[in-house]
Design a protein around this motif. Sequence first.
Motif, PDB file in Angstrom:
ATOM      1  N   ILE A  77       0.856  -1.183   0.000  1.00  0.00           N
ATOM      2  CA  ILE A  77       0.000   0.000   0.000  1.00  0.00           C
ATOM      3  C   ILE A  77       0.893   1.234   0.000  1.00  0.00           C
ATOM      4  CG2 ILE A  77      -1.779   1.274   1.260  1.00  0.00           C
ATOM      5  CD1 ILE A  77      -2.677  -1.423   2.418  1.00  0.00           C
ATOM      6  N   VAL A  78       0.676   2.073  -1.002  1.00  0.00           N
ATOM      7  CA  VAL A  78       1.538   3.238  -1.209  1.00  0.00           C
ATOM      8  C   VAL A  78       0.942   4.456  -0.512  1.00  0.00           C
ATOM      9  CG1 VAL A  78       2.582   4.737  -2.970  1.00  0.00           C
ATOM     10  CG2 VAL A  78       2.270   2.295  -3.427  1.00  0.00           C
ATOM     11  N   ALA A  79       1.779   5.294   0.072  1.00  0.00           N
ATOM     12  CA  ALA A  79       1.339   6.531   0.725  1.00  0.00           C
ATOM     13  C   ALA A  79       0.770   7.481  -0.324  1.00  0.00           C
ATOM     14  CB  ALA A  79       2.493   7.184   1.461  1.00  0.00           C
ATOM     15  N   ASP A  86       5.071   0.931   3.704  1.00  0.00           N
ATOM     16  CA  ASP A  86       6.326   1.554   4.157  1.00  0.00           C
ATOM     17  C   ASP A  86       6.016   2.983   4.613  1.00  0.00           C
ATOM     18  OD1 ASP A  86       8.838   2.418   4.677  1.00  0.00           O
ATOM     19  OD2 ASP A  86       9.591   2.253   2.628  1.00  0.00           O
ATOM     20  N   GLN A  87       6.073   3.225   5.912  1.00  0.00           N
ATOM     21  CA  GLN A  87       5.721   4.528   6.468  1.00  0.00           C
ATOM     22  C   GLN A  87       6.953   5.344   6.852  1.00  0.00           C
ATOM     23  OE1 GLN A  87       2.594   4.651   9.323  1.00  0.00           O
ATOM     24  NE2 GLN A  87       1.390   3.064   8.345  1.00  0.00           N
ATOM     25  N   THR A  88       8.058   5.029   6.237  1.00  0.00           N
ATOM     26  CA  THR A  88       9.297   5.760   6.541  1.00  0.00           C
ATOM     27  C   THR A  88       9.184   7.212   6.062  1.00  0.00           C
ATOM     28  OG1 THR A  88      10.552   3.718   6.265  1.00  0.00           O
ATOM     29  CG2 THR A  88      11.792   5.797   6.238  1.00  0.00           C
ATOM     30  N   LEU A  89       9.467   8.142   6.959  1.00  0.00           N
ATOM     31  CA  LEU A  89       9.400   9.563   6.631  1.00  0.00           C
ATOM     32  C   LEU A  89      10.800  10.150   6.520  1.00  0.00           C
ATOM     33  CD1 LEU A  89       6.568  10.654   9.106  1.00  0.00           C
ATOM     34  CD2 LEU A  89       6.361  10.533   6.627  1.00  0.00           C
ATOM     35  N   THR A  90      10.931  11.054   5.560  1.00  0.00           N
ATOM     36  CA  THR A  90      12.186  11.807   5.447  1.00  0.00           C
ATOM     37  C   THR A  90      11.865  13.295   5.538  1.00  0.00           C
ATOM     38  OG1 THR A  90      12.023  11.844   3.021  1.00  0.00           O
ATOM     39  CG2 THR A  90      13.296  10.062   4.020  1.00  0.00           C
ATOM     40  N   ASN A 141      11.537  26.387   3.782  1.00  0.00           N
ATOM     41  CA  ASN A 141      10.473  25.422   3.509  1.00  0.00           C
ATOM     42  C   ASN A 141      10.839  24.092   4.145  1.00  0.00           C
ATOM     43  OD1 ASN A 141       8.716  27.052   2.025  1.00  0.00           O
ATOM     44  ND2 ASN A 141       9.868  26.720   0.132  1.00  0.00           N
ATOM     45  N   ILE A 142       9.942  23.593   4.994  1.00  0.00           N
ATOM     46  CA  ILE A 142      10.136  22.295   5.639  1.00  0.00           C
ATOM     47  C   ILE A 142       9.306  21.285   4.852  1.00  0.00           C
ATOM     48  CG2 ILE A 142       9.904  20.960   7.739  1.00  0.00           C
ATOM     49  CD1 ILE A 142      11.973  23.225   7.906  1.00  0.00           C
ATOM     50  N   THR A 143       9.968  20.268   4.305  1.00  0.00           N
ATOM     51  CA  THR A 143       9.300  19.268   3.458  1.00  0.00           C
ATOM     52  C   THR A 143       9.386  17.893   4.113  1.00  0.00           C
ATOM     53  OG1 THR A 143       9.915  20.521   1.475  1.00  0.00           O
ATOM     54  CG2 THR A 143       9.195  18.251   1.155  1.00  0.00           C
ATOM     55  N   VAL A 144       8.226  17.201   4.134  1.00  0.00           N
ATOM     56  CA  VAL A 144       8.153  15.840   4.675  1.00  0.00           C
ATOM     57  C   VAL A 144       7.755  14.918   3.530  1.00  0.00           C
ATOM     58  CG1 VAL A 144       7.153  14.348   6.427  1.00  0.00           C
ATOM     59  CG2 VAL A 144       7.417  16.792   6.881  1.00  0.00           C
ATOM     60  N   THR A 145       8.514  13.812   3.351  1.00  0.00           N
ATOM     61  CA  THR A 145       8.293  12.902   2.221  1.00  0.00           C
ATOM     62  C   THR A 145       8.134  11.476   2.717  1.00  0.00           C
ATOM     63  OG1 THR A 145       9.700  14.319   0.867  1.00  0.00           O
ATOM     64  CG2 THR A 145       9.216  12.152  -0.008  1.00  0.00           C
ATOM     65  N   CYS A 146       7.199  10.749   2.051  1.00  0.00           N
ATOM     66  CA  CYS A 146       7.046   9.308   2.272  1.00  0.00           C
ATOM     67  C   CYS A 146       6.772   8.699   0.898  1.00  0.00           C
ATOM     68  CB  CYS A 146       5.911   9.003   3.240  1.00  0.00           C
ATOM     69  SG  CYS A 146       5.669   7.229   3.509  1.00  0.00           S
ATOM     70  N   GLY A 147       7.744   7.990   0.364  1.00  0.00           N
ATOM     71  CA  GLY A 147       7.600   7.467  -0.989  1.00  0.00           C
ATOM     72  C   GLY A 147       7.491   8.617  -1.975  1.00  0.00           C
ATOM     73  N   THR A 148       6.369   8.620  -2.740  1.00  0.00           N
ATOM     74  CA  THR A 148       6.148   9.703  -3.707  1.00  0.00           C
ATOM     75  C   THR A 148       5.281  10.814  -3.128  1.00  0.00           C
ATOM     76  OG1 THR A 148       4.238   8.507  -4.602  1.00  0.00           O
ATOM     77  CG2 THR A 148       6.370   8.131  -5.668  1.00  0.00           C
ATOM     78  N   ALA A 149       4.743  10.602  -1.927  1.00  0.00           N
ATOM     79  CA  ALA A 149       3.877  11.615  -1.298  1.00  0.00           C
ATOM     80  C   ALA A 149       4.733  12.591  -0.494  1.00  0.00           C
ATOM     81  CB  ALA A 149       2.856  10.961  -0.393  1.00  0.00           C
ATOM     82  N   GLU A 150       4.363  13.860  -0.554  1.00  0.00           N
ATOM     83  CA  GLU A 150       5.084  14.851   0.238  1.00  0.00           C
ATOM     84  C   GLU A 150       4.165  15.999   0.632  1.00  0.00           C
ATOM     85  OE1 GLU A 150       8.362  16.288  -2.154  1.00  0.00           O
ATOM     86  OE2 GLU A 150       7.195  18.018  -2.810  1.00  0.00           O
TER      87      GLU A 150
END
Length: 711
Positions: free
Chosen positions: A264-266, A297-301, A327-336
């Motif tokens: 399941i993709v974010a 995969d819920q890994t956040l960057t 700008n503070i950016t949070v990414t998970c897979g292709t979602a941000e």
Amino acid sequence: MKKFNLIVLSLLLIFCSNSTCLASQKIVAVNSSNSKSALAAATESKETSGKLSKTKNNILNHNATTVAIANSQSTASIENNQTTTEIDNNQTTVNATEIDMGDYQTEMIVGEKQLLSITVLPTDTTDQMVTFQSSNESVATINGMGRITAVSAGTTQITATCGTVQNSFQLTVKKSNDVEVTDIEIGNFEAEMEAGKTQTLSATVLPSNATDATITYQSSDTNIASVLSTGEVKAIAKGTVTITVSAGAISKSIQITVNEVKVIVATEIDLGDYQASMAVGEKQLLSATVLPTDTTDQTLTYQSSNEKVATINELGRIIAVSVGTANITVTCGTAENSFQLTVKKTNDIAVTDIEIGNYEKEMYVDKTQTLSTTVKPSTATDTTVTYSSSNTGVATVLPTGEVKGIGKGTTSITVQAGEISKSIEITVKVATTKIAVNKNYVILKPEDEFKLTASALPSDADQAMTYESTDKDIAIVTASGTISAKSIGTTSILVSNGDLSTAVTVIVNESGDADQATIEKTIAEVNCTKAENLSENEAFIIEKLKNENNSDDIEIDVKDYKVISKNILKALYETGKTIRILGEDYTLILKGRDIVNYENELSTEINIEKEDENLTFLINNSNNLPGLITLKLEYGGYQYLYLYNETKNKYQQLKMDDLSSISLDITGKYMLTQDKLSDISISIIVIILVVVILFGLVITYIAVKKQYWFW
């Protein structure tokens, strides 16, 4: 000596003979058909005789031969007596029909004993001889008296017999008093699992007091799913597996299907609550959530576009470094997701929003309204609000938010607080004083037409007109004002520009003509019909207002007119006259030329209350006013007028030179005071400070200069 022995022997023989006779009598008394009972009695007599013989042998041990001869004689005597006893052959025989086993134990422990309490029914059964039998004597034995002895673990059938009647029960012999497991309940479980997932089975042993309630789990294929001793099942690979749950001699099985892992993709990242503004040195931790929540995969960057302004680590902790934006950016897979962070030198709380309360989008020239604004958050460091108009030729706005219509047109009013601004558009209109038509009445024949034209005065008032027939069966009218006669009768065409309206009487007859008397009569009838929907008080006032000979102000009492209705306001607006409403301690003055919206009815009841030294009163129950009204109070000595701002939860001062006659165009709660509200609070603070300072000086003087007073 021999003689003495013979005497003793004779006495013993006599005694034995008597005992034997008694036994013989008992045997003879038994019916020949009950041979078993007779045999039992004989056996009992023989046992008794044996005991006597034993006693005799102990006494006369040396004379055994003589005792044997005596016993033979005694036996012979029994046989002779038996032969001579008469047997009653006419006795009735009662057979057993049931055997009552009484209370007994169906379970016993090895080594235990129990005695059965048997009752033969009916109770007068002739032969009550009962025999007992155990089907498995290796498990339990039973003697002729009904005493059971538990030998070893197992089951056996215990049977009691009397004649042809039997009764039995199954006896279970156990090694000990252990409570056996009878069932296992497996609670809810997931019949389908994904590889890598776990679930814990919830099994319950019944009964709850079972001696050994130990539960064991087993998987039929550990390559598909394994199970721990705690009941935790772990899905390993695709397939179907049987999980067996056991306790004691009981076992239950369930089937679990293991499926492949679905990726399941974010699709979205919720940043949660965060601070868009920070002070240098401050820290905050982001609480981001990946959506959907079951994303594989819920890994956040995390990333900062300007690390000189703010840094962010792998856990989402932001540190404000220096003044600026990042700008503070949070990414998970292709979602941000991202937001702009502003770093300031201090902890000033910035304005984030401005709420503008209800306001009139349309207003008339020379009329005013005060905007009600709220700065958010309420804890903002600087809540100063400024107002500006994009076209001061249309409307101006004061620092207090009071907007005044200057000329016809549309303008934008901008409200600014901190770095936030909001704009609204207000249209200023010229109030219509009259609707002029090319004809006040029209006489037509059926199928005739007449072009009606109308204009609003003054010329810069709204000239967009609408036309409507009150009876379309008699005459209809187009959007451009062309009247078409349909049938004979009388109707009215209402002409309006939205601010004001007038009526044109239409008479339809065969000739298309009428004399002046008929015309006046018809118009009067039409006006009378209009007045039918008015109350008596309304009709009375409206008639006075429309009476051209009456140029004086109309005075009415609050008790008779608690509300000035729409009909009265409209008539007042059209005639431009004045109504004075007399209250108990006040007078309300309402002028036709000051009415801007006759749809807003006016409540004439004003409740005046004293709060300390101040007067408060509520105008029109907080409903919108029809226009400017004048209030004259019979109270003097007040210098300042305030209007309560519900949004800011405080009173705001209104500039008014003459408080004996107060002109109001805003509804709400007002207050009259002798002193300024701000001055009152400042005076109290000054007094407190002066008292504190004086008290401090006195204490200092005593401590320094008069320290020896107390010696």
